[in-house]
Enzyme design. Sequence first.
Site, PDB file in Angstrom:
ATOM      1  N   HIS A   1       0.825  -1.210   0.000  1.00  0.00           N
ATOM      2  CA  HIS A   1       0.000   0.000   0.000  1.00  0.00           C
ATOM      3  C   HIS A   1       0.859   1.260   0.000  1.00  0.00           C
ATOM      4  CE1 HIS A   1       0.562   1.011   4.343  1.00  0.00           C
ATOM      5  NE2 HIS A   1       0.592  -0.303   4.529  1.00  0.00           N
TER       6      HIS A   1
ATOM      7  N   CYS B   1       2.620  -5.159   6.835  1.00  0.00           N
ATOM      8  CA  CYS B   1       2.360  -4.879   5.422  1.00  0.00           C
ATOM      9  C   CYS B   1       3.567  -4.174   4.802  1.00  0.00           C
ATOM     10  CB  CYS B   1       1.106  -4.036   5.260  1.00  0.00           C
ATOM     11  SG  CYS B   1      -0.416  -4.927   5.642  1.00  0.00           S
TER      12      CYS B   1
END
Length: 382
Positions: free
Chosen positions: A287, A306
């Site tokens: 992301h 992440c």
Amino acid sequence: MLRSLSLLFIFFFLWTEVRAQEQLQPYRPYSKDRMEQALLQYEAIAKSGCWHTFPDTLLLRPGDSSPLIPQLQDNLLLTGDLPLDSASSALVYTSGISTAVRHFQRRHGLAPDGVVGPVTVAALNVLPDKRLEQLRINLTRYDAVFTSEQEPYAIINLPEFMMQVVDSGKTALQMRVIVGKPVLKTYPIHSRLDMVVLNSYWQVPTSIAVKEIVPILRRNPGYLAKKNMVLEQSDGSGWMRISPWEVDWQRITAANFNYRIIQLNGPDNELGVVKFPFPNRLPQYLHDTQAKQLFSYPSRAFSHGCVRLEKPVELAYYLLERGSGYTAAEVKKLWELGRPNHYVRVKKPVPLHIVYFTSWVDEQMEVHFRDDVYGYDALLGL
């Protein structure tokens, strides 16, 4: 010094032979053949007995004098960081040596400032035997990692904190990444990039909600509105939005937390403007991020697991143009529509390899080493 020069000539011929062979092979940012040649180089360095270590307190800047300059030059000549014509018999830290130190620092993932300080000394003081073992450990990972190299593919090397997209025999896209902290690892995986989510929501992981947000809500339930977040509660069959002011946060613990917190899309969204979910059994995805300043750090293990991308918009354009047949203008129109949490499927998914190499050899035949950020090398005996 004579033994160092002899080794240099041997390495030159080895490297030349490998480069000639690679002209006939597919492009690989990480190459087993190059690693095997690096093993020969570091075996020779280890056997030479020419490697020097330095005091932890050593500090050298251009123009400084030190009786340790010849030993520093010996090491840099052995590793190929210092060209022969830049070597000097003087005891002065010349600009040529400083350039060689910057080269050494880049290969070891350090800030390339050309100053020999504590961090650079620590890297210099790793003995060739240890580097040789590091190369051997990483060589064993190649066959397990590269079971298929069909292009295009995306590859993220966790200790390097870098992502590359390989397409048509070259690196089509390269960027820095931020990966999980050692206590919240990003795990190696083989998957595929098959989805782009524009203007994404962020569903806060339960662990973050309980450990980081609930303590704030005990003091100020209005925090969620300030962060463009909403609170939902499970009723057993679904989720219902409720006001954070209705909850007695003093009594909420990890055991009775049956809520979820969602940050809506907007300029303060922690996921930025786009995310890339991929099939896996862990809550890992790629992301965008608001914390752009973190990309300037050499070591970037800052996330909760992440992977944050330096160039997420460029990756979105690449996947949607190449994988779904959109033109650049059509992709731009998707962005301009501004639909919140808008999922766009990539019709031709791109394989994704998240890998763990603490040493490798690049196309310029430069041998790279990185810290064992997650301790996987240590598990194998280093």
